[in-house]
Write a protein that holds these residues in place. Structure first.
Motif, PDB file in Angstrom:
ATOM      1  N   PRO A 122       0.816  -1.231   0.000  1.00  0.00           N
ATOM      2  CA  PRO A 122       0.000   0.000   0.000  1.00  0.00           C
ATOM      3  C   PRO A 122       0.853   1.286   0.000  1.00  0.00           C
ATOM      4  CG  PRO A 122      -0.798  -1.543   1.676  1.00  0.00           C
ATOM      5  CD  PRO A 122       0.486  -2.108   1.156  1.00  0.00           C
ATOM      6  N   VAL A 123       2.074   1.198   0.527  1.00  0.00           N
ATOM      7  CA  VAL A 123       2.972   2.359   0.523  1.00  0.00           C
ATOM      8  C   VAL A 123       3.341   2.725  -0.916  1.00  0.00           C
ATOM      9  CG1 VAL A 123       5.247   3.209   1.210  1.00  0.00           C
ATOM     10  CG2 VAL A 123       3.921   1.765   2.784  1.00  0.00           C
ATOM     11  N   PHE A 124       3.595   1.706  -1.730  1.00  0.00           N
ATOM     12  CA  PHE A 124       3.998   1.970  -3.119  1.00  0.00           C
ATOM     13  C   PHE A 124       2.818   2.515  -3.924  1.00  0.00           C
ATOM     14  CE2 PHE A 124       6.514  -1.868  -1.660  1.00  0.00           C
ATOM     15  CZ  PHE A 124       7.500  -1.079  -1.099  1.00  0.00           C
ATOM     16  N   GLU A 125       1.624   2.032  -3.587  1.00  0.00           N
ATOM     17  CA  GLU A 125       0.443   2.575  -4.260  1.00  0.00           C
ATOM     18  C   GLU A 125       0.252   4.046  -3.877  1.00  0.00           C
ATOM     19  OE1 GLU A 125      -3.321   0.397  -3.849  1.00  0.00           O
ATOM     20  OE2 GLU A 125      -4.313   2.203  -4.611  1.00  0.00           O
ATOM     21  N   ALA A 126       0.488   4.366  -2.611  1.00  0.00           N
ATOM     22  CA  ALA A 126       0.373   5.771  -2.181  1.00  0.00           C
ATOM     23  C   ALA A 126       1.377   6.635  -2.937  1.00  0.00           C
ATOM     24  CB  ALA A 126       0.591   5.876  -0.667  1.00  0.00           C
ATOM     25  N   LEU A 127       2.616   6.174  -3.066  1.00  0.00           N
ATOM     26  CA  LEU A 127       3.638   6.954  -3.784  1.00  0.00           C
ATOM     27  C   LEU A 127       3.218   7.222  -5.226  1.00  0.00           C
ATOM     28  CD1 LEU A 127       6.975   5.425  -2.487  1.00  0.00           C
ATOM     29  CD2 LEU A 127       6.360   7.853  -2.438  1.00  0.00           C
ATOM     30  N   ASP A 128       2.668   6.208  -5.846  1.00  0.00           N
ATOM     31  CA  ASP A 128       2.210   6.340  -7.228  1.00  0.00           C
ATOM     32  C   ASP A 128       1.130   7.421  -7.338  1.00  0.00           C
ATOM     33  OD1 ASP A 128       2.277   5.202  -9.935  1.00  0.00           O
ATOM     34  OD2 ASP A 128       0.202   4.629  -9.490  1.00  0.00           O
ATOM     35  N   ARG A 129       0.207   7.411  -6.387  1.00  0.00           N
ATOM     36  CA  ARG A 129      -0.864   8.422  -6.395  1.00  0.00           C
ATOM     37  C   ARG A 129      -0.325   9.818  -6.109  1.00  0.00           C
ATOM     38  NH1 ARG A 129      -6.457   6.610  -3.961  1.00  0.00           N
ATOM     39  NH2 ARG A 129      -6.527   4.435  -4.602  1.00  0.00           N
ATOM     40  N   ILE A 130       0.603   9.905  -5.166  1.00  0.00           N
ATOM     41  CA  ILE A 130       1.172  11.214  -4.805  1.00  0.00           C
ATOM     42  C   ILE A 130       1.902  11.783  -6.019  1.00  0.00           C
ATOM     43  CG2 ILE A 130       2.819  12.419  -3.321  1.00  0.00           C
ATOM     44  CD1 ILE A 130       2.284   9.993  -1.281  1.00  0.00           C
ATOM     45  N   SER A 132       1.426  11.312  -9.166  1.00  0.00           N
ATOM     46  CA  SER A 132       0.502  11.796 -10.206  1.00  0.00           C
ATOM     47  C   SER A 132      -0.088  13.151  -9.832  1.00  0.00           C
ATOM     48  CB  SER A 132      -0.663  10.829 -10.412  1.00  0.00           C
ATOM     49  OG  SER A 132      -0.212   9.533 -10.493  1.00  0.00           O
ATOM     50  N   ALA A 133      -0.275  13.377  -8.527  1.00  0.00           N
ATOM     51  CA  ALA A 133      -0.950  14.607  -8.098  1.00  0.00           C
ATOM     52  C   ALA A 133       0.017  15.780  -7.920  1.00  0.00           C
ATOM     53  CB  ALA A 133      -1.679  14.341  -6.771  1.00  0.00           C
ATOM     54  N   LEU A 134       1.298  15.481  -7.898  1.00  0.00           N
ATOM     55  CA  LEU A 134       2.291  16.491  -7.502  1.00  0.00           C
ATOM     56  C   LEU A 134       2.748  17.322  -8.701  1.00  0.00           C
ATOM     57  CD1 LEU A 134       3.477  16.916  -4.654  1.00  0.00           C
ATOM     58  CD2 LEU A 134       5.434  15.513  -5.353  1.00  0.00           C
ATOM     59  N   ASP A 135       2.889  18.640  -8.493  1.00  0.00           N
ATOM     60  CA  ASP A 135       3.429  19.532  -9.516  1.00  0.00           C
ATOM     61  C   ASP A 135       4.864  19.099  -9.867  1.00  0.00           C
ATOM     62  OD1 ASP A 135       2.874  22.510 -10.621  1.00  0.00           O
ATOM     63  OD2 ASP A 135       5.009  22.239 -10.180  1.00  0.00           O
ATOM     64  N   LYS A 138       7.948  20.042  -7.796  1.00  0.00           N
ATOM     65  CA  LYS A 138       8.097  19.563  -6.419  1.00  0.00           C
ATOM     66  C   LYS A 138       8.836  18.224  -6.381  1.00  0.00           C
ATOM     67  CE  LYS A 138       5.299  22.899  -5.083  1.00  0.00           C
ATOM     68  NZ  LYS A 138       5.768  24.087  -4.358  1.00  0.00           N
ATOM     69  N   THR A 139       9.650  18.067  -5.367  1.00  0.00           N
ATOM     70  CA  THR A 139      10.413  16.833  -5.174  1.00  0.00           C
ATOM     71  C   THR A 139       9.612  15.885  -4.287  1.00  0.00           C
ATOM     72  OG1 THR A 139      12.464  18.071  -5.366  1.00  0.00           O
ATOM     73  CG2 THR A 139      12.604  15.926  -4.267  1.00  0.00           C
ATOM     74  N   LEU A 140       9.583  14.620  -4.658  1.00  0.00           N
ATOM     75  CA  LEU A 140       8.893  13.621  -3.827  1.00  0.00           C
ATOM     76  C   LEU A 140       9.937  12.825  -3.033  1.00  0.00           C
ATOM     77  CD1 LEU A 140       6.500  12.046  -2.785  1.00  0.00           C
ATOM     78  CD2 LEU A 140       6.365  10.834  -4.974  1.00  0.00           C
ATOM     79  N   ILE A 141       9.839  12.931  -1.713  1.00  0.00           N
ATOM     80  CA  ILE A 141      10.807  12.291  -0.816  1.00  0.00           C
ATOM     81  C   ILE A 141      10.223  10.997  -0.247  1.00  0.00           C
ATOM     82  CG2 ILE A 141      12.238  12.583   1.266  1.00  0.00           C
ATOM     83  CD1 ILE A 141      11.903  15.638   0.938  1.00  0.00           C
ATOM     84  N   GLY A 142      10.931   9.896  -0.431  1.00  0.00           N
ATOM     85  CA  GLY A 142      10.599   8.649   0.244  1.00  0.00           C
ATOM     86  C   GLY A 142      11.496   8.515   1.468  1.00  0.00           C
ATOM     87  N   ALA A 194      12.149  -0.025  -4.003  1.00  0.00           N
ATOM     88  CA  ALA A 194      10.739  -0.077  -4.431  1.00  0.00           C
ATOM     89  C   ALA A 194      10.107   1.316  -4.378  1.00  0.00           C
ATOM     90  CB  ALA A 194       9.964  -1.059  -3.552  1.00  0.00           C
ATOM     91  N   GLN A 195      10.522   2.145  -3.417  1.00  0.00           N
ATOM     92  CA  GLN A 195       9.997   3.518  -3.349  1.00  0.00           C
ATOM     93  C   GLN A 195      10.452   4.337  -4.558  1.00  0.00           C
ATOM     94  OE1 GLN A 195      10.221   5.612   0.436  1.00  0.00           O
ATOM     95  NE2 GLN A 195      10.212   3.695   1.559  1.00  0.00           N
ATOM     96  N   PHE A 196      11.718   4.179  -4.949  1.00  0.00           N
ATOM     97  CA  PHE A 196      12.187   4.872  -6.170  1.00  0.00           C
ATOM     98  C   PHE A 196      11.364   4.413  -7.374  1.00  0.00           C
ATOM     99  CE2 PHE A 196      16.313   5.821  -3.955  1.00  0.00           C
ATOM    100  CZ  PHE A 196      16.361   7.184  -4.237  1.00  0.00           C
ATOM    101  N   LYS A 197      11.159   3.112  -7.470  1.00  0.00           N
ATOM    102  CA  LYS A 197      10.421   2.589  -8.626  1.00  0.00           C
ATOM    103  C   LYS A 197       8.974   3.077  -8.627  1.00  0.00           C
ATOM    104  CE  LYS A 197      13.373  -1.349  -9.612  1.00  0.00           C
ATOM    105  NZ  LYS A 197      13.643  -2.778  -9.349  1.00  0.00           N
ATOM    106  N   ALA A 198       8.424   3.369  -7.443  1.00  0.00           N
ATOM    107  CA  ALA A 198       7.038   3.852  -7.348  1.00  0.00           C
ATOM    108  C   ALA A 198       6.942   5.365  -7.501  1.00  0.00           C
ATOM    109  CB  ALA A 198       6.437   3.409  -6.015  1.00  0.00           C
ATOM    110  N   GLY A 199       8.076   6.054  -7.639  1.00  0.00           N
ATOM    111  CA  GLY A 199       7.989   7.494  -7.920  1.00  0.00           C
ATOM    112  C   GLY A 199       8.797   8.421  -7.041  1.00  0.00           C
TER     113      GLY A 199
END
Ligand code: CP3
Length: 344
Positions: A122-130, A132-135, A138-142, A194-199
């Motif tokens: 579910p963490v990887f699914e959340a990253l994928d959703r985040i 898609s929603a992020l400008d 912006k940097t996405l930090i895992g 896996a977090q990198f692969k999810a975004g």
């Protein structure tokens, strides 16, 4: 070789490209000081349900970016999802913090590293959703907890001021301790890949309990496992950007930075700016390091200290942050004033 700008100022800074205005994010930026967080937290039921429901985790991750001019989103989760995924009983009691069933040598042998990544889906699914929603700017930090910090909770069963239970376990039962650290290195590395692969664009390794260790223990429990995680992640994701946050590393900060090869060294608020500049190569990015209580109190002392930090790190890549997580009693208007001070 100089890096090519990515269009994400925070990631660029981490990669060594100094900005005229430091990018900013805040450790624990999603949390109880925000009323909209408290509302979702209540709806979710337990804290782990909040972490493992992608819709809720996505929502609370994005909340602080709707309010504030921040340069990064950090995945909403917790470092203790790893012990949970390894089969240890973990719960978050209101007002008490995390409580775990403390491990002994036999329980370490019964952990389930082979199942952990599946539990974390579910963490990887959340990253994928985040993502898609992020400008795009912006940097996405895992993130994950560093093995020693996570082990202090797994062995002690809860937070403690001196981590004595884990420190004694490491000395009394070195083989079982080494087995636990090996499991945590391997699972954490796979989790970050896996977090990198999810975004995720970059990951932070939280070593919140790097303090209270002598230099040999620091080398063995902190530097070794952090370095192994970075190396292991970069075997699969070459040049994967990593922030290391060894809270309390003090005079051992340069050894930590050199041996782990992190891109960014997070500095806690007791680290003097001039000392950090002397100890760390000028091309290496730093992150930090305002005392969170200065933001609770707010006003001119906060702004003056924030400006002193920006000024002190003006000759190197610098990501502005607090020196530890923001606390629940922080007034929102003080966060607004802090960000305005940095962005001016
Ligand atoms: O930074 C973010 O906004 C992302 C989310 C995040 C949380 N915990 C959410 C959380 C992150 C990155 C963490 C990291 C974490 N968790 C650390 C390392 C950073 C640090 O502060 O040193 C540690 C040691 C933990 C373990 C942990 N989780 C503790 C000790 C506690 C209880 C203390 C507290 O702050 O409440 C938690 C619970 C927790 N993790 C909360 C949040 C928002 C509060 C729980 C709630 O909402 O009821």
């Amino acid at each position: 070789m100089p890096s090519i700008p990515t269009g994400k100022p925070l990631l660029d800074t981490a990669l060594g490209m100094r900005q005229n205005t430091p990018p900013i994010w805040i450790m624990r930026q999603a949390g109880r000081y925000l009323p909209e967080y408290r509302a979702v937290r209540e709806k979710a039921g337990s804290f782990l349900d909040l972490c493992f429901t992608p819709e809720y985790a996505t929502e609370v991750t994005l909340q602080p970016l709707r309010r504030f001019d921040l340069d990064a989103a950090i995945l909403f989760s917790d470092i203790l999802v790893i012990p949970h995924a390894l089969g240890q009983t973990v719960r978050f009691a209101a007002g008490e913090g995390p409580i775990l069933e403390p491990l002994d040598a036999k329980a370490i042998a019964n952990l389930t590293p082979e199942k952990a990544l599946e539990e974390l889906a579910p963490v990887f699914e959340a990253l994928d959703r985040i993502k898609s929603a992020l400008d795009a700017s912006k940097t996405l930090i895992g993130f994950c907890g560093a093995p020693w910090t996570v082990a202090t909770y797994m062995l002690g069963g809860r937070g403690s001021p001196d981590q004595a239970a884990a420190r004694l376990f490491a000395l009394h039962a070195p083989e079982a301790f080494a087995a636990l650290m090996d499991i945590l290195v391997e699972v954490s590395a796979r989790y970050l890949v896996a977090q990198f692969k999810a975004g995720a664009d970059i990951v932070q390794i939280f070593e919140s309990w790097a303090l209270n260790l002598d230099e040999d223990a620091f080398a063995q429990y902190v530097i070794g496992p952090n370095a192994r995680i970075v190396e292991r992640v970069r075997k699969e994701i070459p040049d994967a950007p990593v922030i290391g946050f060894p809270r309390g590393a003090a005079g051992l900060i340069s050894r930590y930075a050199a041996a782990t090869e992190v891109n960014v060294v997070g500095l806690d608020f007791s680290m003097p700016v001039a000392f950090a500049n002397k100890m760390l190569p000028e091309t290496l990015a730093v992150q930090g390091n305002l005392d969170p209580l200065r933001v609770v109190a707010g006003g001119r002392q906060m702004e003056a200290r924030a400006r002193a930090i920006v000024d002190g790190f003006k000759n190197r890549p610098h990501i502005f942050n607090l020196g530890h997580g923001i606390t629940p009693q922080t007034p929102i208007e003080n966060v607004e004033a802090l960000i305005k001070t940095i962005k001016q």
